[in-house]
Design a protein around this motif. Structure first.
Motif, PDB file in Angstrom:
ATOM      1  N   ARG A 150      -6.731   2.000   6.074  1.00 52.50           N
ATOM      2  CA  ARG A 150      -7.882   2.774   5.586  1.00 52.50           C
ATOM      3  C   ARG A 150      -8.285   3.837   6.598  1.00 52.50           C
ATOM      4  O   ARG A 150      -8.560   4.986   6.230  1.00 52.50           O
ATOM      5  N   ARG A 151      -8.280   3.481   7.894  1.00 45.98           N
ATOM      6  CA  ARG A 151      -8.637   4.460   8.925  1.00 45.98           C
ATOM      7  C   ARG A 151      -7.601   5.578   9.008  1.00 45.98           C
ATOM      8  O   ARG A 151      -7.944   6.732   9.282  1.00 45.98           O
ATOM      9  N   LEU A 179      -8.979   3.562  -0.707  1.00 47.97           N
ATOM     10  CA  LEU A 179      -8.722   2.188  -0.284  1.00 47.97           C
ATOM     11  C   LEU A 179     -10.008   1.495   0.180  1.00 47.97           C
ATOM     12  O   LEU A 179     -10.751   2.034   0.996  1.00 47.97           O
ATOM     13  N   LYS A 180     -10.259   0.300  -0.353  1.00 49.72           N
ATOM     14  CA  LYS A 180     -11.420  -0.505   0.028  1.00 49.72           C
ATOM     15  C   LYS A 180     -10.957  -1.919   0.371  1.00 49.72           C
ATOM     16  O   LYS A 180      -9.932  -2.379  -0.119  1.00 49.72           O
ATOM     17  N   LEU A 181     -11.744  -2.586   1.190  1.00 50.52           N
ATOM     18  CA  LEU A 181     -11.455  -3.970   1.564  1.00 50.52           C
ATOM     19  C   LEU A 181     -12.688  -4.828   1.319  1.00 50.52           C
ATOM     20  O   LEU A 181     -13.794  -4.491   1.728  1.00 50.52           O
ATOM     21  N   LEU A 228       0.829  -1.204   0.000  1.00 50.28           N
ATOM     22  CA  LEU A 228       0.000   0.000   0.000  1.00 50.28           C
ATOM     23  C   LEU A 228       0.865   1.257   0.000  1.00 50.28           C
ATOM     24  O   LEU A 228       0.543   2.245  -0.675  1.00 50.28           O
ATOM     25  N   GLU A 279      -7.973   4.130  -7.123  1.00 50.87           N
ATOM     26  CA  GLU A 279      -8.772   3.354  -6.178  1.00 50.87           C
ATOM     27  C   GLU A 279      -8.054   2.029  -5.957  1.00 50.87           C
ATOM     28  O   GLU A 279      -7.595   1.407  -6.916  1.00 50.87           O
ATOM     29  N   VAL A 313      -5.109  -3.856   6.612  1.00 55.41           N
ATOM     30  CA  VAL A 313      -5.723  -3.031   5.562  1.00 55.41           C
ATOM     31  C   VAL A 313      -6.730  -2.073   6.164  1.00 55.41           C
ATOM     32  O   VAL A 313      -6.783  -0.889   5.800  1.00 55.41           O
ATOM     33  N   GLU A 314      -7.539  -2.563   7.110  1.00 53.17           N
ATOM     34  CA  GLU A 314      -8.520  -1.699   7.779  1.00 53.17           C
ATOM     35  C   GLU A 314      -7.826  -0.552   8.508  1.00 53.17           C
ATOM     36  O   GLU A 314      -8.286   0.596   8.470  1.00 53.17           O
ATOM     37  N   GLY A 357      -6.077   6.794   6.542  1.00 56.32           N
ATOM     38  CA  GLY A 357      -6.112   7.585   5.322  1.00 56.32           C
ATOM     39  C   GLY A 357      -4.851   7.437   4.491  1.00 56.32           C
ATOM     40  O   GLY A 357      -4.470   8.361   3.771  1.00 56.32           O
TER      41      GLY A 357
END
Length: 396
Positions: A102-103, A110-112, A68, A82, A98-99, A105
């Motif tokens: 994402r939190r 970013l999506k899971l 990432l 994306e 990954v979560e 930023g």
């Protein structure tokens, strides 16, 4: 019924074709055609469409954050990227990493997506495709690293409406052991061949580590595919679009230091190659697809079939039959002495010989597995190789 001499003549011609064409005749023919009638891609350096990067994962906790961060460093507008991570039943906390990213930023797009059971890379990609918003899809691996300008170079090719898929040049990031050196040389040769194929028409070999295509052209990938990148390339060429290689876009992965693990990975890929060539066999020797159908696919199919070793044995026996025992012994002794001298004199010749022998073994294993049906999308997974490579990365 054909006379015995005619049968031998046909067998000699077939033997020569099997031995010479894949390793010399085909590359030389492509090089000549590329000079005569090169199909240039109309790249547009400023072209900047939206992109969805799909990263299928399974127990990639040591690698996923680095992947990432790699995306975050691309020379590309972040608002147009994306990233969809499809986690397939990880038990090592990959999804949680990954979560967390994402939190934080780390990447704005970013999506899971979570998949409870691992069903293979093609199935994971199919889960992500309906959610993708980008005009261009980039399927990659957690272990892969792109050159910072690779994405920009890749998408510039899509300004040409005839281009449906693009990949770049693959580099083995570390070549400390014999197996890594073998793989490095293999990919050096494969990159050149793929560039020639795409210069003449289209290549059937994208790279699963950098498999890029137009979202509008691919609704799904065949989920039984062992080579989803080839599945995409052949599907698009069947629809009239080209799959090309951009030598200015490079990406890298570590490879295992063990021949045993490399053997498992490459055997799986050999099965996938045969599987896809057979799936699209109606394109072989089909003039509708131009040079792709009449030259590229037949040559690649001949390359994948394990015919060279049997052909070499038959040729040796045929020569021995014609020479007689004494002459055969003399010629054999001279040939072995010349081969030993050449291998001792030129290290690159040793490496090329190792590549050839190793890949013949791979093609034989792959063909037997395909012919017997003893394979599945979960066969010979690369997890052990990923762990070995990630450990090497962490030490550096």
């Amino acid at each position: 019924m054909m006379p015995l001499t005619a049968v031998r003549l046909v067998l000699r011609m077939a033997t020569g074709l099997a031995l010479v064409w894949p390793v010399a005749g085909y590359p030389l023919a492509l090089a000549a055609l590329a000079r005569i009638s090169r199909r240039a891609v109309r790249k547009q350096p400023g072209y900047e469409p939206t992109v969805t990067i799909i990263v299928p994962t399974h127990n990639e906790a040591p690698l996923i954050r680095r992947r990432l961060l790699d995306v975050a460093g691309y020379d590309y507008d972040p608002s147009k990227i994306e990233v969809i991570v499809v986690d397939s039943g990880s038990t090592d906390g990959t999804a949680e990493i990954v979560e967390q990213a994402r939190r934080e930023g780390l990447l704005p797009g970013l999506k899971l997506i979570r998949e409870e059971t691992r069903r293979g890379k093609a199935a994971a990609t199919n889960l992500a495709l309906p959610e993708a918003r980008g005009e261009i899809i980039v399927v990659t691996d957690a272990l892969t690293l792109f050159d910072p300008r690779a994405l920009r170079n890749i998408v510039a090719n899509f300004a040409d409406p005839a281009v449906g898929a693009v990949t770049g040049d693959f580099r083995v990031s570390e070549q400390a052991t014999t197996s890594q050196q073998e793989e490095g040389l293999f990919w050096e040769l494969r990159n050149r061949l793929r560039r020639l194929e795409s210069a003449v028409d289209s290549t059937p070999f994208l790279s699963g580590e950098m498999c890029c295509y137009r979202r509008s052209l691919v609704q799904h990938v065949d989920e039984d595919s062992m080579a989803d990148d080839m599945n995409v390339a052949l599907r698009l060429r069947q629809s009239g679009y080209r799959a090309v290689v951009d030598g200015e876009a490079s990406f890298s992965e570590a490879r295992s230091a063990s021949f045993r693990e490399l053997d498992a990975v490459k055997s799986r890929r050999a099965v996938g190659g045969i599987q896809e060539l057979m799936r699209f066999r109606r394109m072989v020797f089909n003039p509708r697809y131009g040079l792709f159908g009449m030259l590229i696919l037949p040559s690649d199919l001949l390359y994948y079939l394990p015919l060279r070793l049997p052909a070499l044995v038959w040729l040796a026996l045929d020569c021995a039959r014609g020479l007689g025992r004494r002459r055969t012994a003399f010629v054999s002794a001279v040939s072995l002495a010349a081969a030993a001298w050449g291998l001792a004199r030129w290290p690159r010749l040793r490496r090329l010989s190792l590549v050839a022998l190793f890949n013949e073994w791979i093609f034989l294993r792959g063909f037997v597995a395909w012919a017997s049906g003893r394979y599945s999308v979960a066969w010979a997974q690369e997890r052990s190789t990923r762990l070995a490579a990630s450990e090497a990365t962490e030490r550096t």
